[in-house]
Design a protein around this motif. Sequence first.
Motif, PDB file in Angstrom:
ATOM      1  N   LEU A  46       0.834  -1.204   0.000  1.00 29.31           N
ATOM      2  CA  LEU A  46       0.000   0.000   0.000  1.00 29.31           C
ATOM      3  C   LEU A  46       0.866   1.252   0.000  1.00 29.31           C
ATOM      4  N   ALA A  47       1.881   1.284   0.851  1.00 29.76           N
ATOM      5  CA  ALA A  47       2.734   2.465   0.959  1.00 29.76           C
ATOM      6  C   ALA A  47       3.402   2.806  -0.369  1.00 29.76           C
ATOM      7  N   SER A  48       3.886   1.806  -1.097  1.00 29.46           N
ATOM      8  CA  SER A  48       4.570   2.089  -2.358  1.00 29.46           C
ATOM      9  C   SER A  48       3.612   2.616  -3.422  1.00 29.46           C
ATOM     10  N   HIS A  49       2.415   2.070  -3.478  1.00 33.99           N
ATOM     11  CA  HIS A  49       1.457   2.533  -4.483  1.00 33.99           C
ATOM     12  C   HIS A  49       0.901   3.918  -4.143  1.00 33.99           C
ATOM     13  N   VAL A  50       0.655   4.165  -2.869  1.00 34.28           N
ATOM     14  CA  VAL A  50       0.186   5.498  -2.470  1.00 34.28           C
ATOM     15  C   VAL A  50       1.285   6.526  -2.737  1.00 34.28           C
ATOM     16  N   ALA A  51       2.533   6.159  -2.506  1.00 29.23           N
ATOM     17  CA  ALA A  51       3.646   7.079  -2.773  1.00 29.23           C
ATOM     18  C   ALA A  51       3.692   7.457  -4.255  1.00 29.23           C
ATOM     19  N   ALA A  52       3.440   6.502  -5.132  1.00 30.14           N
ATOM     20  CA  ALA A  52       3.428   6.791  -6.573  1.00 30.14           C
ATOM     21  C   ALA A  52       2.294   7.750  -6.924  1.00 30.14           C
ATOM     22  N   LEU A  53       1.125   7.536  -6.324  1.00 32.28           N
ATOM     23  CA  LEU A  53      -0.013   8.428  -6.582  1.00 32.28           C
ATOM     24  C   LEU A  53       0.229   9.811  -5.987  1.00 32.28           C
ATOM     25  N   GLU A  54       0.882   9.854  -4.823  1.00 31.34           N
ATOM     26  CA  GLU A  54       1.217  11.138  -4.199  1.00 31.34           C
ATOM     27  C   GLU A  54       2.213  11.899  -5.075  1.00 31.34           C
ATOM     28  N   LYS A  55       3.212  11.194  -5.591  1.00 32.83           N
ATOM     29  CA  LYS A  55       4.217  11.818  -6.458  1.00 32.83           C
ATOM     30  C   LYS A  55       3.575  12.404  -7.715  1.00 32.83           C
ATOM     31  N   ALA A  56       2.548  11.732  -8.218  1.00 36.28           N
ATOM     32  CA  ALA A  56       1.826  12.224  -9.402  1.00 36.28           C
ATOM     33  C   ALA A  56       0.910  13.399  -9.063  1.00 36.28           C
ATOM     34  N   GLY A  57       0.730  13.662  -7.772  1.00 29.88           N
ATOM     35  CA  GLY A  57      -0.129  14.767  -7.354  1.00 29.88           C
ATOM     36  C   GLY A  57      -1.591  14.374  -7.222  1.00 29.88           C
ATOM     37  N   TYR A  58      -1.878  13.082  -7.222  1.00 24.30           N
ATOM     38  CA  TYR A  58      -3.261  12.612  -7.208  1.00 24.30           C
ATOM     39  C   TYR A  58      -3.794  12.310  -5.806  1.00 24.30           C
ATOM     40  N   VAL A  59      -2.898  12.186  -4.830  1.00 23.04           N
ATOM     41  CA  VAL A  59      -3.308  11.863  -3.461  1.00 23.04           C
ATOM     42  C   VAL A  59      -2.652  12.839  -2.501  1.00 23.04           C
ATOM     43  N   ALA A  60      -3.453  13.343  -1.558  1.00 22.16           N
ATOM     44  CA  ALA A  60      -2.943  14.201  -0.482  1.00 22.16           C
ATOM     45  C   ALA A  60      -2.790  13.335   0.766  1.00 22.16           C
ATOM     46  N   VAL A  61      -1.651  13.459   1.423  1.00 20.07           N
ATOM     47  CA  VAL A  61      -1.353  12.663   2.604  1.00 20.07           C
ATOM     48  C   VAL A  61      -1.287  13.589   3.818  1.00 20.07           C
ATOM     49  N   THR A  62      -1.962  13.193   4.896  1.00 17.62           N
ATOM     50  CA  THR A  62      -1.923  13.935   6.153  1.00 17.62           C
ATOM     51  C   THR A  62      -1.405  13.006   7.236  1.00 17.62           C
TER      52      THR A  62
END
Length: 97
Positions: A46-62
Amino acid sequence: MKHLIHTLNKAFDNRVRLGVMAVLMANESVSFNELKEALDLTDGNLASHVAALEKAGYVAVTKQFIGKKPNTTYAASKEGKIAFQEHLTALEKLLRG
C-alpha cells in the motif's frame, strides 16, 4: 485521431492504484489501516502505491499523532479527482467502441 487506449492514464494501470483511487473517490478521507483493510494489502504494498499516486499529485497525505500513535490519512486531490474521472470516461468510451 487518437486511439482510445492512449487516453487511459498510466498512473491507474495497476489494480492497486485503481483500487486506492476508487476508495478515495468514494470517501472524503481514509486512514492507512482502513485503506489497507479495504484493499487487502500489506503495509509495504500500500505504501509504495500510495507514494506513486502522491508523487503524481493525485493523493494528499496527512500525517498526525493521535495521542502517541501515528495516524496517516489519504484523500484524493483535486487533480487526482479530475484525472481519475477522465480515466473512467476513457474506459467507458473504450468499452463502447
